[in-house]
Design a protein around this motif. Structure first.
Motif, PDB file in Angstrom:
ATOM      1  N   ALA A  38      34.618   4.870  10.556  1.00 29.40           N
ATOM      2  CA  ALA A  38      34.639   6.230  10.000  1.00 29.40           C
ATOM      3  C   ALA A  38      33.294   6.915  10.164  1.00 29.40           C
ATOM      4  CB  ALA A  38      35.035   6.179   8.525  1.00 29.40           C
ATOM      5  N   ALA A  39      32.212   6.132  10.081  1.00 31.33           N
ATOM      6  CA  ALA A  39      30.886   6.716  10.270  1.00 31.33           C
ATOM      7  C   ALA A  39      30.705   7.218  11.703  1.00 31.33           C
ATOM      8  CB  ALA A  39      29.812   5.689   9.926  1.00 31.33           C
ATOM      9  N   VAL A  40      31.320   6.555  12.661  1.00 27.39           N
ATOM     10  CA  VAL A  40      31.202   6.951  14.067  1.00 27.39           C
ATOM     11  C   VAL A  40      32.139   8.114  14.394  1.00 27.39           C
ATOM     12  CG1 VAL A  40      31.520   6.189  16.458  1.00 27.39           C
ATOM     13  CG2 VAL A  40      30.448   4.657  14.793  1.00 27.39           C
ATOM     14  N   THR A  41      33.352   8.081  13.858  1.00 27.34           N
ATOM     15  CA  THR A  41      34.307   9.145  14.187  1.00 27.34           C
ATOM     16  C   THR A  41      33.971  10.454  13.494  1.00 27.34           C
ATOM     17  OG1 THR A  41      35.799   8.462  12.396  1.00 27.34           O
ATOM     18  CG2 THR A  41      36.191   7.520  14.586  1.00 27.34           C
ATOM     19  N   ALA A 199      26.101  10.250  18.670  1.00 24.40           N
ATOM     20  CA  ALA A 199      25.192  10.860  17.694  1.00 24.40           C
ATOM     21  C   ALA A 199      25.501  10.342  16.287  1.00 24.40           C
ATOM     22  CB  ALA A 199      25.304  12.381  17.741  1.00 24.40           C
ATOM     23  N   ASN A 200      26.787  10.242  15.968  1.00 25.46           N
ATOM     24  CA  ASN A 200      27.172   9.727  14.655  1.00 25.46           C
ATOM     25  C   ASN A 200      26.738   8.272  14.483  1.00 25.46           C
ATOM     26  OD1 ASN A 200      28.345  12.145  13.967  1.00 25.46           O
ATOM     27  ND2 ASN A 200      30.447  11.478  14.357  1.00 25.46           N
ATOM     28  N   ALA A 201      26.823   7.497  15.550  1.00 22.23           N
ATOM     29  CA  ALA A 201      26.402   6.102  15.479  1.00 22.23           C
ATOM     30  C   ALA A 201      24.910   6.007  15.168  1.00 22.23           C
ATOM     31  CB  ALA A 201      26.727   5.373  16.778  1.00 22.23           C
ATOM     32  N   GLU A 202      24.120   6.854  15.786  1.00 23.25           N
ATOM     33  CA  GLU A 202      22.677   6.849  15.518  1.00 23.25           C
ATOM     34  C   GLU A 202      22.394   7.224  14.061  1.00 23.25           C
ATOM     35  OE1 GLU A 202      20.248   5.743  17.484  1.00 23.25           O
ATOM     36  OE2 GLU A 202      21.875   5.152  18.833  1.00 23.25           O
ATOM     37  N   THR A 203      23.117   8.213  13.569  1.00 22.00           N
ATOM     38  CA  THR A 203      22.945   8.615  12.164  1.00 22.00           C
ATOM     39  C   THR A 203      23.334   7.475  11.231  1.00 22.00           C
ATOM     40  OG1 THR A 203      23.383  10.937  12.691  1.00 22.00           O
ATOM     41  CG2 THR A 203      23.668  10.261  10.406  1.00 22.00           C
ATOM     42  N   ALA A 204      24.435   6.802  11.555  1.00 27.88           N
ATOM     43  CA  ALA A 204      24.902   5.688  10.716  1.00 27.88           C
ATOM     44  C   ALA A 204      23.934   4.518  10.760  1.00 27.88           C
ATOM     45  CB  ALA A 204      26.295   5.255  11.171  1.00 27.88           C
ATOM     46  N   LYS A 205      23.342   4.251  11.922  1.00 27.04           N
ATOM     47  CA  LYS A 205      22.363   3.169  12.017  1.00 27.04           C
ATOM     48  C   LYS A 205      21.151   3.454  11.140  1.00 27.04           C
ATOM     49  CE  LYS A 205      22.205   2.873  16.599  1.00 27.04           C
ATOM     50  NZ  LYS A 205      21.758   2.358  17.921  1.00 27.04           N
ATOM     51  N   ALA A 206      20.729   4.702  11.135  1.00 23.98           N
ATOM     52  CA  ALA A 206      19.593   5.069  10.290  1.00 23.98           C
ATOM     53  C   ALA A 206      19.934   4.886   8.814  1.00 23.98           C
ATOM     54  CB  ALA A 206      19.179   6.516  10.572  1.00 23.98           C
ATOM     55  N   ALA A 207      21.154   5.241   8.433  1.00 22.71           N
ATOM     56  CA  ALA A 207      21.572   5.084   7.039  1.00 22.71           C
ATOM     57  C   ALA A 207      21.618   3.607   6.647  1.00 22.71           C
ATOM     58  CB  ALA A 207      22.938   5.736   6.826  1.00 22.71           C
TER      59      ALA A 207
END
Length: 335
Positions: A38-41, A199-207
């Motif tokens: 869900a974080a990626v989609t 882009a969402n994956a990068e944001t989720a990795k940071a979180a």
């Protein structure tokens, strides 16, 4: 969206293109996996969850709605058959045409050997696991982990984890690697959304990195305070954060501990200054809670699946917070 009236010939190609551009349907096995997907989609599409909150992935039996979700999936994301053997069978019969992303097989995934239940060795201690098993325990075990568990338990109908511990999602390093794999799989199925997924994956990795930092801060000092667990599901979390689990009443669903193991754990708790047992939700009212009561241990409930946490993109960081707070409470001085 496709309409029932007849489109002009010039619009037929556009309609077909729009249909092909629909985001893929995704089925995820457990809540932590679902949260990563869900974080990626993001807002582009929403994954379906196959194992509902509170259910054990080891014995997952799909409800009709979940079976339909799997049958309609373009992409199935799961840990693998070692965690959910029933899903392996369901996948073959319901989703044979779907793309399958097995997270336990993603390159770079940290995999750790399962260990038998009982007393664990700590700081060179040489008497762990000797309660029921009769073999040494520097975390060096035969890969098939054959042990008799008080010599009288039939495991044929239960789930054994096998040589590799399947609770891999509890290492945030794995979660970060999996986010990239999920984004790549989705980009292959939905090239138009590739940029969004990555882009969402990068944001989720940071979180997740921030959640890991906060967890480490919350657990400062906890490494010196051993605790017991009812079910040995926290090995990846334990190793990532340098915790000290003194022992587990059971290693897997197939493990049926007897009186000898419970006695050895009580003795180890007294010897090592253990003051708390970390209990999984399904362990309430069971033998582990009885052991804690007999040994005078505090009990703190921790759920490695995060069933009570809100599903969705924030689930994994919330799971790290939940587990780290539970361990911090369990190991607090005077707790």
């Amino acid at each position: 969206m496709l309409y029932r009236y007849t489109l002009p010939a010039a619009a037929l190609g556009l309609a077909a293109t729009m249909a092909q551009a629909d985001p893929p349907h995704i089925a995820a096995d457990i809540l932590p996996t679902h949260g990563l997907v869900a974080a990626v989609t993001g807002d582009r599409t929403a994954p379906d969850l196959l194992v509902p909150p509170g259910a054990s992935p080891h014995h997952a039996a799909l409800r009709p709605s979940q079976a339909r979700a799997l049958a309609g999936a373009d992409l199935m994301v799961w840990i693998g058959p070692s965690l959910s053997p029933a899903l392996a069978t369901a996948r073959e019969s319901l989703a044979s045409g779907a793309t399958v992303l097995t997270l336990s097989e993603v390159p770079g995934t940290v995999a750790r050997e399962s260990r038998p239940g009982g007393v664990f060795a700590v700081d060179g201690d040489d008497h762990g696991h000797d309660d029921d098993h009769g073999h040494d325990d520097d975390h060096s075990h035969d890969e098939d982990h054959a042990h008799d568990d008080d010599h009288a338990h039939d495991h044929a109908d239960d789930h054994d984890h096998g040589p590799i511990d399947p609770h891999m999602w509890l290492d945030p390093e794995n979660a970060r690697a999996w986010l990239d794999a999920i984004a790549g799989a989705l980009a292959d199925l939905d090239p138009e959304g590739a940029e969004v997924y990555r882009a969402n994956a990068e944001t989720a990795k940071a979180a997740i990195s921030e959640a890991e930092r906060a967890a480490a801060e919350r657990l400062a000092g906890a490494a010196e305070r051993p605790f017991l667990v009812d079910h040995d599901s926290l090995l990846y979390f334990e190793e990532r954060f340098g915790l000290t689990v003194a022992g587990a009443l059971s290693a897997s669903d197939a493990d049926r501990p007897g009186a000898a193991r419970a006695s050895a754990l009580r003795a180890a708790a007294a010897e090592r200054g253990v003051a708390c047992l970390l209990l999984s939700p399904e362990g309430r009212g069971g033998p582990a809670e009885a052991l804690a009561q007999d040994a005078g241990l505090a009990v703190v409930v921790a759920d490695p699946l995060g069933a009570a946490l809100e599903p969705g993109p924030g689930h994994y960081p919330a799971l790290m917070a939940h587990l780290s707070q539970a361990v911090a409470d369990c190991t607090a001085p005077g707790g």
